[in-house]
Write an enzyme that holds these catalytic residues in place. Structure first.
Site, PDB file in Angstrom:
ATOM      1  NE  ARG A 103      -2.118   1.238   3.881  1.00  0.00           N
ATOM      2  CZ  ARG A 103      -2.811   1.669   4.930  1.00  0.00           C
ATOM      3  NH1 ARG A 103      -4.124   1.747   4.866  1.00  0.00           N
ATOM      4  NH2 ARG A 103      -2.211   1.979   6.045  1.00  0.00           N
ATOM      5  CB  THR A 107      -1.889   7.263  -3.285  1.00  0.00           C
ATOM      6  OG1 THR A 107      -1.278   5.948  -3.300  1.00  0.00           O
ATOM      7  CG2 THR A 107      -0.918   8.263  -3.893  1.00  0.00           C
ATOM      8  CG  ASP A 203       2.689  -1.740   9.846  1.00  0.00           C
ATOM      9  OD1 ASP A 203       2.878  -2.960   9.644  1.00  0.00           O
ATOM     10  OD2 ASP A 203       2.764  -0.899   8.949  1.00  0.00           O
ATOM     11  CG  ASP A 206       6.187  -2.000  10.933  1.00  0.00           C
ATOM     12  OD1 ASP A 206       6.675  -2.578   9.944  1.00  0.00           O
ATOM     13  OD2 ASP A 206       6.011  -0.776  11.003  1.00  0.00           O
TER      14      ASP A 206
HETATM   15  N1  URA Z   1      -2.362  -2.023   7.934  1.00  0.00           N
HETATM   16  C1  URA Z   1      -1.953  -2.294   9.188  1.00  0.00           C
HETATM   17  O1  URA Z   1      -1.007  -3.038   9.384  1.00  0.00           O
HETATM   18  N2  URA Z   1      -2.608  -1.713  10.217  1.00  0.00           N
HETATM   19  C2  URA Z   1      -3.661  -0.873  10.039  1.00  0.00           C
HETATM   20  O2  URA Z   1      -4.234  -0.393  11.021  1.00  0.00           O
HETATM   21  C3  URA Z   1      -4.072  -0.616   8.708  1.00  0.00           C
HETATM   22  C4  URA Z   1      -3.407  -1.199   7.669  1.00  0.00           C
END
Ligand code: URA
Length: 213
Positions: A103, A107, A203, A206
């Protein structure tokens, strides 16, 4: 599109600990793995089976066995990899295809950077693993990719979902003649201005694998 939020105290327990910022990566990976197995149990409710004759020590009988072609499990790299073992524990004879999608954080558009999937998915049930249904862009692109190759039944397993992502998915998949089901542990409140799910868990990539610049 059908959305199924799995309402179970063990799911809620594991999800709460996943959300906790104090949970370290090894514990996060273990909890994600366990949570996926619980979600997978619900997600495979419509898995195709065929009649199978056996003989027990007492008598012949007919049961069922997974039908051919076997289901295809598709983790979306990178974070979907953290869901693969938990899924395969329940469907060890499934095949696995990989889809790398990223992603753009400005954008919020998803693009494909890697794929290793059969060319012909006609008649295949696909189980897509994507931990965070946030804007819905990645999942919509993945589902279109699979249905363009002929997949005729899609179930996406997401640890968390946001209402905005579900609404976008619904819109983008309008007119698609393939049943799509989303199975998730919770429908959270909303997205923040960075496209993160609130309250969410941060995330997912992560937290599973550490931060990569
Ligand atoms: N991707 C993620 O890892 N966490 C989010 O909150 C949104 C997209």
């Amino acid at each position: 599109m059908r959305t199924h939020v799995v309402d179970h105290p063990l799911v809620a327990h594991k999800l709460t600990h996943l959300r906790d910022e104090k949970t370290d990566s090894p514990t996060f990976r273990r909890l994600a793995d366990e949570l996926v197995t619980l979600l997978a149990y619900e997600a495979t409710r419509d898995v195709r089976v065929a009649a199978y004759d056996i003989v027990t020590p007492v008598s012949p009988t007919t049961g069922v066995s997974l039908a051919n072609p076997k289901p295809l499990v598709v983790p979306i790299l990178r974070a979907g990899l953290g869901m693969l073992d938990g899924m395969m524990r329940l469907l060890p004879t499934a095949e696995v295809g990989f889809l790398g999608m990223i992603r753009n954080e400005e954008t919020l558009q998803a693009s494909t950077y890697a794929e290793r999937l059969p060319e012909d998915l006609r008649g295949r049930q696909c189980y897509v693993l994507d931990p965070m249904l946030a804007t819905g862009g990645t999942l919509a692109a993945a589902i279109k990719f699979l249905t363009d190759r002929g997949a005729d039944h899609i179930t996406a397993i997401c640890l968390l979902a946001a209402p905005e992502g579900c609404a976008r998915l619904e819109k983008e998949l309008e007119g698609l003649d393939v049943p799509v089901t989303i199975v998730t542990a919770a429908m959270d409140e909303r997205l923040n201005d960075k496209g993160y799910i609130v309250p969410g868990l941060g995330d997912a990539g992560d937290r599973l694998y550490g931060v990569v610049g």
